[in-house]
Design an enzyme around this catalytic site. Sequence first.
Site, PDB file in Angstrom:
ATOM      1  N   ARG A 158      -3.772   1.603  -1.872  1.00 46.64           N
ATOM      2  CA  ARG A 158      -4.584   1.721  -0.673  1.00 46.64           C
ATOM      3  C   ARG A 158      -3.713   2.125   0.509  1.00 46.64           C
ATOM      4  O   ARG A 158      -2.742   1.442   0.825  1.00 46.64           O
ATOM      5  CB  ARG A 158      -5.283   0.389  -0.390  1.00 46.64           C
TER       6      ARG A 158
ATOM      7  N   THR B 206      -5.559   4.247   6.551  1.00 43.74           N
ATOM      8  CA  THR B 206      -6.969   4.621   6.371  1.00 43.74           C
ATOM      9  C   THR B 206      -7.731   3.629   5.495  1.00 43.74           C
ATOM     10  O   THR B 206      -8.967   3.632   5.484  1.00 43.74           O
ATOM     11  CB  THR B 206      -7.068   5.997   5.717  1.00 43.74           C
TER      12      THR B 206
ATOM     13  N   ASP C 220      -2.188 -11.421  -1.208  1.00 48.54           N
ATOM     14  CA  ASP C 220      -2.080 -10.203  -2.005  1.00 48.54           C
ATOM     15  C   ASP C 220      -1.828 -10.595  -3.458  1.00 48.54           C
ATOM     16  O   ASP C 220      -0.771 -11.124  -3.790  1.00 48.54           O
ATOM     17  CB  ASP C 220      -0.942  -9.330  -1.480  1.00 48.54           C
TER      18      ASP C 220
ATOM     19  N   ASP D 259       1.407  -9.099  -5.141  1.00 46.84           N
ATOM     20  CA  ASP D 259       2.643  -9.720  -4.671  1.00 46.84           C
ATOM     21  C   ASP D 259       2.806 -11.129  -5.235  1.00 46.84           C
ATOM     22  O   ASP D 259       3.909 -11.547  -5.600  1.00 46.84           O
ATOM     23  CB  ASP D 259       2.660  -9.772  -3.141  1.00 46.84           C
TER      24      ASP D 259
END
Length: 207
Positions: free
Chosen positions: A102, A106, A198, A201
């Site tokens: 991603r 944006t 996340d 992660d």
Amino acid sequence: MLTVVTHPLVQHKLSLMRDVHTGVKEFRELAAEVSMLLAYEAMRDLELEPTRLQTPLQEGEFPMLSGKKLALVAILRAGLVMTDAIVNLVPAAKVGHIGLYRDPQTLQPVAYYNKLPADIADRRVFLTDPMLATGGSAAAAIASLKAAGAQSIKLMSILAAPEGVAAVKRDHPDVEIVVAAVDERLNDHGYIVPGLGDAGDRIYGTK
């Protein structure tokens, strides 16, 4: 269609994953366990057919899987922990990979890798991505699967945001979504709130 798996074991393990004090090893194990529990629900409608077998005592007809063969497709990188766990339940399934990340500015998905079974059109596909956040990556991955000929697709995510669910439903209303929970919202950075951070992660210890 959206299915939220509310089984107590799923919810307990998900809460442990949310805990900021849960370490990498335990988080990875919990993600695998939740994935297998989600698979039980996602694969509930697999077809069975009577098959003649010989038990130690007598011969008889017993149910075994029939119909289309299966494919597990991981959205890299976090989806790997899910497919690696689920393949233990369906070891004959073929495994594919779709690489997307991603763009932090944006928030749109950018493709960098695609490797699918050659006979993907003949298989029931279970697409895995632990976090259904904006829905952009999942929708792009589903579009890629459809372009390759896949006709039966289910999306499996551990955690979802309402925005991600809405995006997939809008772009792919034929795809069933199976999740452990739908949280409150996305924050300004595209993270699920309250979420669990996340997933990639925390699975791989990269942050």
